[in-house]
Design an enzyme around this catalytic site. Structure first.
Site, PDB file in Angstrom:
ATOM      1  N   HIS A  57       9.684  13.834  41.669  1.00 27.29           N
ATOM      2  CA  HIS A  57       9.779  13.957  43.134  1.00 27.29           C
ATOM      3  C   HIS A  57       9.640  12.588  43.795  1.00 27.29           C
ATOM      4  O   HIS A  57       8.545  12.026  43.871  1.00 27.29           O
ATOM      5  CB  HIS A  57       8.715  14.913  43.684  1.00 27.29           C
ATOM      6  CG  HIS A  57       8.961  15.257  45.116  1.00 27.29           C
ATOM      7  ND1 HIS A  57       9.403  16.493  45.526  1.00 27.29           N
ATOM      8  CD2 HIS A  57       8.870  14.513  46.250  1.00 27.29           C
ATOM      9  CE1 HIS A  57       9.553  16.502  46.841  1.00 27.29           C
ATOM     10  NE2 HIS A  57       9.225  15.302  47.308  1.00 27.29           N
ATOM     11  N   HIS A  59      11.594   9.714  46.954  1.00 29.68           N
ATOM     12  CA  HIS A  59      12.551   9.490  48.053  1.00 29.68           C
ATOM     13  C   HIS A  59      13.035   8.046  47.963  1.00 29.68           C
ATOM     14  O   HIS A  59      12.444   7.145  48.567  1.00 29.68           O
ATOM     15  CB  HIS A  59      11.894   9.755  49.409  1.00 29.68           C
ATOM     16  CG  HIS A  59      11.533  11.193  49.606  1.00 29.68           C
ATOM     17  ND1 HIS A  59      12.315  12.069  50.330  1.00 29.68           N
ATOM     18  CD2 HIS A  59      10.500  11.926  49.129  1.00 29.68           C
ATOM     19  CE1 HIS A  59      11.763  13.274  50.305  1.00 29.68           C
ATOM     20  NE2 HIS A  59      10.651  13.209  49.579  1.00 29.68           N
ATOM     21  N   GLN A 152      16.491  16.765  55.519  1.00 30.37           N
ATOM     22  CA  GLN A 152      15.169  16.378  56.030  1.00 30.37           C
ATOM     23  C   GLN A 152      14.846  17.008  57.394  1.00 30.37           C
ATOM     24  O   GLN A 152      13.713  17.378  57.665  1.00 30.37           O
ATOM     25  CB  GLN A 152      15.109  14.842  56.147  1.00 30.37           C
ATOM     26  CG  GLN A 152      13.890  14.277  56.862  1.00 30.37           C
ATOM     27  CD  GLN A 152      12.629  14.314  56.025  1.00 30.37           C
ATOM     28  OE1 GLN A 152      12.439  13.497  55.135  1.00 30.37           O
ATOM     29  NE2 GLN A 152      11.757  15.279  56.299  1.00 30.37           N
ATOM     30  N   HIS A 210      11.280  21.116  49.149  1.00 30.87           N
ATOM     31  CA  HIS A 210       9.991  20.808  49.760  1.00 30.87           C
ATOM     32  C   HIS A 210       9.511  22.150  50.305  1.00 30.87           C
ATOM     33  O   HIS A 210      10.162  22.713  51.192  1.00 30.87           O
ATOM     34  CB  HIS A 210      10.165  19.820  50.908  1.00 30.87           C
ATOM     35  CG  HIS A 210      10.398  18.406  50.487  1.00 30.87           C
ATOM     36  ND1 HIS A 210      11.528  18.006  49.834  1.00 30.87           N
ATOM     37  CD2 HIS A 210       9.620  17.299  50.646  1.00 30.87           C
ATOM     38  CE1 HIS A 210      11.438  16.706  49.587  1.00 30.87           C
ATOM     39  NE2 HIS A 210      10.304  16.248  50.069  1.00 30.87           N
ATOM     40  N   GLU A 213       4.862  22.306  52.622  1.00 30.55           N
ATOM     41  CA  GLU A 213       4.086  21.054  52.671  1.00 30.55           C
ATOM     42  C   GLU A 213       3.395  21.033  54.025  1.00 30.55           C
ATOM     43  O   GLU A 213       3.844  20.398  54.979  1.00 30.55           O
ATOM     44  CB  GLU A 213       4.975  19.818  52.494  1.00 30.55           C
ATOM     45  CG  GLU A 213       4.138  18.538  52.372  1.00 30.55           C
ATOM     46  CD  GLU A 213       4.968  17.284  52.238  1.00 30.55           C
ATOM     47  OE1 GLU A 213       6.207  17.355  52.389  1.00 30.55           O
ATOM     48  OE2 GLU A 213       4.376  16.215  51.992  1.00 30.55           O
ATOM     49  N   ASP A 309       6.498  10.936  45.078  1.00 36.18           N
ATOM     50  CA  ASP A 309       6.991  11.171  46.433  1.00 36.18           C
ATOM     51  C   ASP A 309       7.394   9.887  47.152  1.00 36.18           C
ATOM     52  O   ASP A 309       8.539   9.760  47.575  1.00 36.18           O
ATOM     53  CB  ASP A 309       5.962  11.958  47.261  1.00 36.18           C
ATOM     54  CG  ASP A 309       6.594  12.708  48.428  1.00 36.18           C
ATOM     55  OD1 ASP A 309       7.831  12.763  48.497  1.00 36.18           O
ATOM     56  OD2 ASP A 309       5.846  13.240  49.266  1.00 36.18           O
ATOM     57  N   TRP A 315       5.974   7.311  55.109  1.00 34.77           N
ATOM     58  CA  TRP A 315       4.920   8.296  54.864  1.00 34.77           C
ATOM     59  C   TRP A 315       3.726   7.731  54.104  1.00 34.77           C
ATOM     60  O   TRP A 315       2.638   8.270  54.158  1.00 34.77           O
ATOM     61  CB  TRP A 315       5.495   9.486  54.082  1.00 34.77           C
ATOM     62  CG  TRP A 315       6.522  10.244  54.860  1.00 34.77           C
ATOM     63  CD1 TRP A 315       6.283  11.263  55.742  1.00 34.77           C
ATOM     64  CD2 TRP A 315       7.931  10.047  54.868  1.00 34.77           C
ATOM     65  NE1 TRP A 315       7.461  11.698  56.282  1.00 34.77           N
ATOM     66  CE2 TRP A 315       8.490  10.977  55.768  1.00 34.77           C
ATOM     67  CE3 TRP A 315       8.806   9.162  54.202  1.00 34.77           C
ATOM     68  CZ2 TRP A 315       9.859  11.048  56.020  1.00 34.77           C
ATOM     69  CZ3 TRP A 315      10.172   9.244  54.450  1.00 34.77           C
ATOM     70  CH2 TRP A 315      10.674  10.176  55.346  1.00 34.77           C
TER      71      TRP A 315
HETATM   72 FE   FE2 Z   1       9.031  14.632  49.324  1.00 32.53          FE
END
Ligand code: FE2
Length: 430
Positions: A57, A59, A152, A210, A213, A309, A315
């Site tokens: 996982h 990005h 997203q 996802h 979350e 992630d 993030w």
């Molecule tokens: Fe993610």
């Protein structure tokens, strides 16, 4: 004559020391001592030799963009999404590729050779999709990079997301993605799960959502996902990522849900580094950890694999492509500190990630792939504890990266001159 010989390796299952003989891209022999000559030899000197690390996982379209165009002040998921929305119109294919390739260099140095990256499809130009398809091609000789078409901004919340997602799949993106908890309503979220599962079933693709979350105990899209995975026979082609809301579910509901997840055959991918920082932000005290129920999922027979992630993006400001750091955080944040559980944490960032991604079994064995990492540690628990240095990284029988062992030169009267931190541990008895 062998192509490569790794001498005196200790394997994650405790076997060793053994020599590992490689011919071409396969391990052809594992024995206490191999007499055959080899083109290249590596002396593991009793250290751990494991399958490469996997990150199921990530990005990659956002990685290494920290500070562009500004920093996340609140530290929340929602500000991260808003910030990414500010950056998206400014992306160029060249910049996305440059950052992604730099990240892949870092990943190789850390023995991370299989990555599943979500790529945002809520940009009508699909700039990041095109860029990451090119990156996937360029890194194919050394990284198994899978791409997930990730809406997203929400499959239904964003007007063009569904059309863009289908276009991205037509362009060759590997996996169907989604974000049901970000849709406008619970009903839309559930509808998006059904639609995305049907797309995956129609196209014979894997699916990775996802899912929940959130800290909202009523965010229950994973239940719909388990139902649709079962109804459509998607089984182990499905991953539920994050699933942090399960932390906050009523215990009774969790005891009903977890067997349904197990029955569906799907995998669960928690992301401890990011979720220990993102979740619980609206709590005062006590503050929830926001990690899903790893021990209970494991006990039910669900394949759980930790993911990273984010690395230096809207993030998460930290991260270093180090899956041992991820496992280390998992051990603390879940928490799970038995020796069995800590050994499992190592497995979760090697074999379990490969299983979640639908990749061949990477276990070091005769006839298996000649891809492995030599670590400055003696066993999996020590590797997690030390976030051990990757002394050598090997893919398809070729050495891709080497790092010098971490050694301190001491200047202390009457004490050793050199300190190897891996020597300062009791010998594991298991
Ligand atoms: Fe993610």
């Amino acid at each position: 004559m062998l192509d490569l010989l790794v001498r005196q390796a200790r394997l994650p299952d405790g076997r060793g020391p053994v020599d590992i003989g490689v011919s071409g891209d396969k391990i052809v022999v594992i024995a206490p001592h191999i007499d055959t000559q080899a083109q290249e030899e590596i002396d593991a000197a009793g250290r751990l030799v494991s399958p490469p690390f996997t990150d199921p996982h990530f990005h990659m379209d956002a990685t290494l963009s920290l500070g562009l165009p500004r920093l996340n002040v609140s530290g929340t998921l929602l500000e991260g999404i808003a910030l990414w929305g500010e950056l998206k119109p400014l992306l160029t294919p060249e910049a996305v590729m440059e950052r992604a390739l730099r990240y892949c260099d870092l990943a190789v140095s850390q023995g991370l050779l299989s990555i599943r990256s979500h790529v945002d499809v809520c940009d009508d130009s699909l700039t990041a999709v095109e860029a990451l398809i090119e990156v996937r091609k360029q890194v194919a000789p050394y990284i198994d990079l899978q791409l997930v078409a990730f809406p997203q901004d929400g499959l239904y919340r964003s007007a063009t997301a569904e059309a863009n997602l289908l276009r991205a799949l037509d362009m060759g993106v590997d996996v169907v993605g989604g974000i049901p908890h970000f849709e406008r309503t619970m009903a839309d979220g559930a509808r998006s799960v059904t639609r995305l599962c049907e797309i995956a079933a129609e196209r014979g693709l894997m699916l990775d959502l996802h899912c929940d979350e959130s800290d909202d105990p009523m965010s229950r899209h994973v239940e719909t996902l388990a139902y649709e995975a079962t109804r459509l026979g998607l089984g182990n082609r499905v991953v539920a990522s994050h699933v942090t809301a399960m932390h906050s579910y009523d215990n009774y509901y969790a005891t009903k849900l977890i067997p349904l997840i197990a029955e569906s055959g799907m995998h669960v991918v928690p992301n401890p580094l990011i979720n220990i920082t993102l979740q619980g932000r609206s709590d005062t005290y006590p503050r929830r950890r926001g990690l899903t129920r790893v021990p209970e999922l494991r006990a039910a027979g669900v394949n759980v694999a930790f993911g990273q992630d984010c690395t230096m993006d809207p993030w998460y400001s930290l991260g270093s492509a180090d899956m041992l750091e991820v496992a280390h955080m998992g051990v603390h944040a879940v928490p799970m500190t038995s020796r069995e559980a800590m050994s499992w944490a190592f497995q979760s960032v090697t074999q379990n990630g490969a299983m979640a991604m639908g990749l061949p079994d990477p276990t070091i064995r005769e006839g298996g792939p000649a891809s492995m990492v030599v670590l400055q540690a003696r066993d999996p628990i020590e590797a997690v504890r030390m976030k051990a240095t990757r002394l050598a990284v090997i893919k398809h029988g070729k050495v891709l990266a080497r790092t010098s062992p971490r050694l301190a030169a001491l200047a202390l009267p009457g004490r050793p001159e050199t300190l190897d931190p891996a020597d300062y541990a009791p010998v594991a008895e298991d």
